[in-house]
Write a protein that holds these residues in place. Structure first.
Motif, PDB file in Angstrom:
ATOM      1  N   SER A 123     -22.442  14.911  13.344  1.00  0.00           N
ATOM      2  CA  SER A 123     -21.926  13.621  13.818  1.00  0.00           C
ATOM      3  C   SER A 123     -21.973  13.498  15.336  1.00  0.00           C
ATOM      4  O   SER A 123     -21.636  12.444  15.888  1.00  0.00           O
ATOM      5  CB  SER A 123     -20.487  13.405  13.332  1.00  0.00           C
ATOM      6  OG  SER A 123     -19.633  14.425  13.828  1.00  0.00           O
ATOM      7  N   GLY A 127     -22.909   4.464   9.968  1.00  0.00           N
ATOM      8  CA  GLY A 127     -22.579   5.748  10.581  1.00  0.00           C
ATOM      9  C   GLY A 127     -22.109   6.781   9.585  1.00  0.00           C
ATOM     10  O   GLY A 127     -21.564   7.820   9.964  1.00  0.00           O
ATOM     11  N   HIS A 135     -21.274   9.458  17.308  1.00  0.00           N
ATOM     12  CA  HIS A 135     -19.982   9.245  17.950  1.00  0.00           C
ATOM     13  C   HIS A 135     -18.908  10.245  17.513  1.00  0.00           C
ATOM     14  O   HIS A 135     -17.734  10.076  17.858  1.00  0.00           O
ATOM     15  CB  HIS A 135     -19.491   7.823  17.689  1.00  0.00           C
ATOM     16  CG  HIS A 135     -20.437   6.762  18.171  1.00  0.00           C
ATOM     17  ND1 HIS A 135     -20.887   6.713  19.465  1.00  0.00           N
ATOM     18  CD2 HIS A 135     -21.044   5.731  17.515  1.00  0.00           C
ATOM     19  CE1 HIS A 135     -21.719   5.689  19.600  1.00  0.00           C
ATOM     20  NE2 HIS A 135     -21.835   5.086  18.437  1.00  0.00           N
ATOM     21  N   GLY A 136     -19.302  11.250  16.737  1.00  0.00           N
ATOM     22  CA  GLY A 136     -18.335  12.247  16.305  1.00  0.00           C
ATOM     23  C   GLY A 136     -17.540  11.854  15.080  1.00  0.00           C
ATOM     24  O   GLY A 136     -16.573  12.529  14.715  1.00  0.00           O
ATOM     25  N   ASP A 137     -17.944  10.758  14.425  1.00  0.00           N
ATOM     26  CA  ASP A 137     -17.274  10.307  13.205  1.00  0.00           C
ATOM     27  C   ASP A 137     -18.316   9.740  12.249  1.00  0.00           C
ATOM     28  O   ASP A 137     -19.516   9.807  12.516  1.00  0.00           O
ATOM     29  CB  ASP A 137     -16.189   9.265  13.528  1.00  0.00           C
ATOM     30  CG  ASP A 137     -16.740   8.072  14.315  1.00  0.00           C
ATOM     31  OD1 ASP A 137     -17.903   7.659  14.067  1.00  0.00           O
ATOM     32  OD2 ASP A 137     -16.037   7.541  15.180  1.00  0.00           O
ATOM     33  N   ASN A 138     -17.846   9.184  11.147  1.00  0.00           N
ATOM     34  CA  ASN A 138     -18.756   8.577  10.162  1.00  0.00           C
ATOM     35  C   ASN A 138     -18.505   7.081  10.017  1.00  0.00           C
ATOM     36  O   ASN A 138     -18.750   6.501   8.958  1.00  0.00           O
ATOM     37  CB  ASN A 138     -18.585   9.271   8.801  1.00  0.00           C
ATOM     38  CG  ASN A 138     -18.998  10.735   8.842  1.00  0.00           C
ATOM     39  OD1 ASN A 138     -19.930  11.089   9.545  1.00  0.00           O
ATOM     40  ND2 ASN A 138     -18.309  11.577   8.098  1.00  0.00           N
ATOM     41  N   GLU A 139     -18.015   6.484  11.093  1.00  0.00           N
ATOM     42  CA  GLU A 139     -17.677   5.064  11.066  1.00  0.00           C
ATOM     43  C   GLU A 139     -18.900   4.190  11.350  1.00  0.00           C
ATOM     44  O   GLU A 139     -19.764   4.547  12.161  1.00  0.00           O
ATOM     45  CB  GLU A 139     -16.601   4.763  12.115  1.00  0.00           C
ATOM     46  CG  GLU A 139     -15.293   5.505  11.899  1.00  0.00           C
ATOM     47  CD  GLU A 139     -14.611   5.116  10.608  1.00  0.00           C
ATOM     48  OE1 GLU A 139     -14.621   3.910  10.274  1.00  0.00           O
ATOM     49  OE2 GLU A 139     -14.084   6.010   9.922  1.00  0.00           O
ATOM     50  N   ASP A 140     -18.954   3.044  10.662  1.00  0.00           N
ATOM     51  CA  ASP A 140     -19.986   2.051  10.965  1.00  0.00           C
ATOM     52  C   ASP A 140     -19.632   1.338  12.264  1.00  0.00           C
ATOM     53  O   ASP A 140     -18.453   1.242  12.648  1.00  0.00           O
ATOM     54  CB  ASP A 140     -20.101   1.022   9.842  1.00  0.00           C
ATOM     55  CG  ASP A 140     -20.470   1.646   8.498  1.00  0.00           C
ATOM     56  OD1 ASP A 140     -21.048   2.747   8.514  1.00  0.00           O
ATOM     57  OD2 ASP A 140     -20.172   1.030   7.454  1.00  0.00           O
ATOM     58  N   GLN A 141     -20.638   0.821  12.946  1.00  0.00           N
ATOM     59  CA  GLN A 141     -20.427   0.071  14.182  1.00  0.00           C
ATOM     60  C   GLN A 141     -21.243  -1.212  14.122  1.00  0.00           C
ATOM     61  O   GLN A 141     -22.457  -1.157  13.970  1.00  0.00           O
ATOM     62  CB  GLN A 141     -20.863   0.890  15.405  1.00  0.00           C
ATOM     63  CG  GLN A 141     -20.093   2.155  15.643  1.00  0.00           C
ATOM     64  CD  GLN A 141     -18.679   1.900  16.122  1.00  0.00           C
ATOM     65  OE1 GLN A 141     -18.375   0.845  16.696  1.00  0.00           O
ATOM     66  NE2 GLN A 141     -17.796   2.849  15.871  1.00  0.00           N
ATOM     67  N   GLY A 184     -23.066  10.295  10.265  1.00  0.00           N
ATOM     68  CA  GLY A 184     -22.986  10.723  11.657  1.00  0.00           C
ATOM     69  C   GLY A 184     -24.176  10.334  12.490  1.00  0.00           C
ATOM     70  O   GLY A 184     -24.316  10.755  13.640  1.00  0.00           O
TER      71      GLY A 184
END
Length: 493
Positions: free
Chosen positions: A170, A104, A111-117, A107
């Motif tokens: 994102s 992520g 989800h509005g962030d740069n986090e991996d899922q 973006g």
């Protein structure tokens, strides 16, 4: 004669009066109408395999999977479409909801962030918007709504998101440059995007460094621009650095990088304008797929042709020789193929019997054969059946399995019981199991006791009069549950 008519009229009036004095008989329809319900239920399952970095396989970890593994999260969901990008994955449900997982950092998960899922997560920003199709490219995503609008998010370099700039997004953002245009298909490539309109026109945007946008020049396009000269198009495909389109007449056009022969024109020249693939003249083409540096073509007859780079045998011809002209894959001639997918350096094909064959580079398990070896010719993935959709990414793969579950039925769907316990009789319900088994009968949250409240002999259920006598006055619903398929209901009045 008149006296007879007068008598008949008086008799009819009397009958009408008498009927009005009779008590009304309540009639309650069963919750499951056997006329409206299908005899079968379709259940879907999503499997992933290949590189697991950044959680792109959706199993809650970052491990590679050398063989197909079911994504548990989607049990109970009805999945409609799947898409594999460079390091992320999109899944679309029948309800029009989009789930994403994997990398992520730009973006691209929305989800509005740069986090991996590492587990599927619903894209909440699309709540209330029914999505029709999805596409995953190199660190970015496209979604197509039922209204024909396109949203994009993720890496924005070279304008691949179509918003007139290079900014990352994102959250899903509607492409305003397509306002007023009804889009019916989308394609996401290495750094460029294609959209197909209801009118059969094609728009492109993003990186045009090698002519892959089809506008006659090697320049980036940050907003959607119609490709002149293309009309009556029915399908589009965006590869690493090249593009393919097929017309309603079954003709294929290609443009972009031709360095490995992936344009199919018999040379290694780039093309900045769409050029018809003459080698396929007389062959009606059904579908196309563009990989990193190779291409696949599916004919109406269910045959597959491949061309372009074959360094890792992704063309399926048993050699590592590049092919600048479409060549039929002989290893598939015993099968009728209905869908194709091209990854970075490997290929997937789906047959009409629901089996999947793969070939090319398998170092991360993306071929699904339990090892990391190159497969120079098509090889069936063992353990996979009833597959309906396939998707190939950079180094990971997805398949959608559809299982048809036969529904059981009961008759009748409503019954009456006597309000006087002394007059109550047993109620017999016929079962049509269709290969299933009855697992229980429920009255709201309470389960009936087998052998006490009812008896089952395989084809019938007898509701005991002692059980019925204990029921309160009014209408209640008993639910019959089975090992598979839908539950059935019996209204007791």
């Amino acid at each position: 004669m008149r006296s007879w008519k007068r008598c008949i009229s008086l008799l009819a009036a009397l009958l009408l009066l008498l009927s009005s004095l009779l008590p009304a008989v309540p009639h309650v329809h069963a919750a499951d109408d056997p006329v409206k319900l299908p005899d079968e239920e379709v259940r879907t399952y999503v499997y992933s395999f290949g590189a697991g970095g950044k959680g792109r396989l959706g199993h809650g970890d970052f491990n590679n999977q050398m063989s197909p593994k079911q994504i548990e999260y989607f049990r109970g969901h009805k999945v409609k479409a799947i898409a594999a990008g460079s390091e992320h994955t999109l899944v679309l449900t029948e309800a029009g909801e989009v789930y994403s997982f994997g990398r992520g950092g730009y973006g691209q998960l929305g989800h509005g962030d740069n986090e991996d899922q590492s587990l599927p997560k619903k894209v909440e920003a699309l709540a209330g918007i029914k999505v029709k199709a999805i596409a995953a490219g190199d660190h970015y995503s496209l979604v197509l709504t039922e209204a024909g609008e396109v949203y994009s998010f993720g890496y924005g370099l070279t304008g691949r998101l179509g918003h007139g700039d290079d900014e990352n997004q994102s959250l899903p953002k509607k492409i305003e440059g397509l306002t007023g245009i009804i889009v019916k298909a989308i394609a996401a490539g290495g750094g460029h995007s294609l959209v197909l309109t209801e009118a059969g026109e094609v728009y492109s945007f993003g990186s045009g460094s090698l002519g892959q946008l089809g506008h006659g020049r090697d320049a980036h396009q940050r907003s959607p621009r119609q490709i002149a000269g293309l009309s009556d198009v029915k399908a589009i495909a965006a590869g690493g650095l090249h593009s393919l389109v097929v017309t309603e007449a079954g003709e294929v056009y290609s443009y972009g990088s031709g360095y490995y022969g992936q344009l199919g024109h018999g040379d290694t020249m780039n093309q900045s304008l769409p050029k018809k693939m003459e080698a396929l003249t007389g062959i009606e083409v059904k579908a196309i797929a563009a990989g990193g540096m190779h291409s696949l073509v599916l004919t109406e007859a269910g045959e597959v042709y491949s061309f372009g780079n074959s360094y890792h045998s992704q063309l399926g011809h048993g050699s590592r020789l590049n092919e600048p002209i479409p060549k039929k894959i002989e290893g598939l001639t015993e099968n009728i193929v209905k869908e194709i997918a091209a990854g970075n350096e490997y290929s997937l094909v789906l047959t009409e019997t629901g089996e999947v064959y793969s070939f090319g580079l398998g170092d991360s398990g993306q071929l699904g054969h339990g090892d990391g070896r190159i497969k120079p010719v098509p090889e069936k993935i063992q353990g996979l059946s009833k597959v309906s959709v396939i998707a190939a990414g950079l180094t990971h793969s997805l398949v959608l399995v559809e299982e048809i579950i036969p529904n059981s039925s009961i008759a009748p769907h409503e019954a009456t019981f006597d309000k006087n316990p002394a007059e109550q009789q047993d109620v017999v319900v016929s079962l049509t199991l269709n290969g299933n088994e009855l697992t229980g009968i429920w009255n709201g949250p309470a389960q009936l006791a087998a052998g006490v409240d009812y008896e089952e002999d395989g084809s019938t259920v007898t509701l005991a009069k002692l059980f019925l006598a204990k029921l309160p006055v009014g209408t209640m619903t008993l639910e019959f549950r089975f090992t598979a398929g839908k539950a059935r209901t019996l209204d007791i009045m």
